[in-house]
Design a protein around this motif. Structure first.
Motif, PDB file in Angstrom:
ATOM      1  N   THR A   8       0.782  -1.207   0.000  1.00  0.00           N
ATOM      2  CA  THR A   8       0.000   0.000   0.000  1.00  0.00           C
ATOM      3  C   THR A   8       0.818   1.264   0.000  1.00  0.00           C
ATOM      4  N   ILE A 156      -7.493   0.560  -3.341  1.00  0.00           N
ATOM      5  CA  ILE A 156      -6.329   0.020  -4.045  1.00  0.00           C
ATOM      6  C   ILE A 156      -6.742  -0.993  -5.111  1.00  0.00           C
ATOM      7  N   GLU A 159      -4.562  -2.304  -8.280  1.00  0.00           N
ATOM      8  CA  GLU A 159      -3.120  -2.250  -8.053  1.00  0.00           C
ATOM      9  C   GLU A 159      -2.546  -3.666  -7.960  1.00  0.00           C
TER      10      GLU A 159
END
Length: 309
Positions: A8, A156, A159
């Motif tokens: 992250t 996220i 990703e």
């Protein structure tokens, strides 16, 4: 092993600046992978091995992530006994700076015993699967042992992150050397459609789905390890390996052609901060103390349970 990984995007700084340089391995190359591949010693310096002790024997049980020189972040199910109670600190220890479970480089490897174990109070098999191991000695950072940075980004999806571990390989064999894989974060609706029975019970604001359906996945022994994402020259911890699908043959082994669920580290940052004293900040290599503000609406309450022995 077969792994899923997620990273992250935010940095941590703790009292005494013990996190001021996070997320930058000294020995990491720029190679990317699709399926589980070999790693080199020092590539993932925040990855920890958690061992349980039972009646004179010791067994590797789970992975964990170094977030400061005093704390390891892992899954709650990695720090409990079969009856659901927390392990006594004397029955668990952590090794950092290792690449091969069967070997130790005395120059970098460290073994640390445990002072206290924290888990979210309302942990169940499918909910709030996050735990902290508080060590009774300080980790010494070196070329093979460093803390990861922490993700502050809530969305996220899409990703691609990295996950490492000592779990089962595609041959259902344990392998002593650390393996790695790169996997994407999956849209929850897509994930739900693949296994509504499992993910209908799990996916929420505090859990997300990641992986491939081609055999690249997390497996037994990878639990508690981190899913990390590279941003710039730093790696950020975004998820914790929590739940994977099981095969239907009764073996209790992972189903490798399906997605897995990961604990969202960003969602639990206030709980982590409250139990570690670590201050989270948006920018990196200084000792600022800009804290995250959050109402922190946990699913089933916001208390914690600790075992101190």
């Amino acid at each position: 092993m077969q792994i899923i990984a997620i990273v992250t995007s935010v940095l941590l700084a703790s009292v005494g600046c013990d996190r001021a340089k996070c997320g930058v391995p000294k020995n990491y190359g720029n190679q990317l992978i699709v399926q589980g591949q070999d790693t080199a010693a020092g590539d993932w310096p925040w990855h920890a091995a958690i061992f349980h002790k039972n009646r004179g024997s010791t067994n590797y049980t789970c992975g964990g992530t170094v977030i400061s020189n005093h704390f390891i972040l892992t899954a709650a199910h990695c720090v409990i006994r079969a009856n659901g109670y927390l392990l006594a600190p004397k029955n668990i220890f952590v090794r950092v700076g290792i690449h091969n479970l069967d070997e130790e480089n005395p120059q970098f490897a460290q073994k640390h015993h445990v002072e206290k174990i924290h888990k979210f109070q309302n942990f169940t098999k499918l909910v709030n699967d996050i735990g902290l191991i508080q060590l009774n000695s300080l980790i010494v950072f070196n070329d093979h042992v460093l803390p990861v940075c922490m993700n502050l980004t809530s969305n996220i999806t899409g990703e691609i992150g990295a996950v490492v571990g000592w779990g089962l390989t595609e041959k259902d064999e344990t392998f002593p050397e650390l393996k790695k894989a790169m996997i994407p974060v999956i849209d929850p609706l897509i994930c739900l459609a693949t296994n509504r029975a499992l993910f209908g019970q799990t996916l929420s604001h505090d859990l997300f789905c990641a992986g491939y359906k081609n055999g690249t996945s997390v497996c037994n022994g990878d639990s508690g390890g981190g899913l990390v994402f590279k941003r710039g020259d730093k790696w950020f911890l975004g998820g914790i390996v929590s739940i994977s699908q099981q095969r239907t043959d009764g073996s209790n082994k992972c189903y490798t052609e399906g997605y897995a669920a990961f604990v969202s580290v960003q969602y639990y940052l206030p709980w982590i901060s409250a139990n570690t004293g670590i201050n989270f900040q948006y920018t990196g290599d200084n000792c600022g103390e800009r804290k995250i503000k959050s109402r922190w609406p946990m699913r089933d309450g916001n208390e914690q349970e600790t075992f101190h022995g």
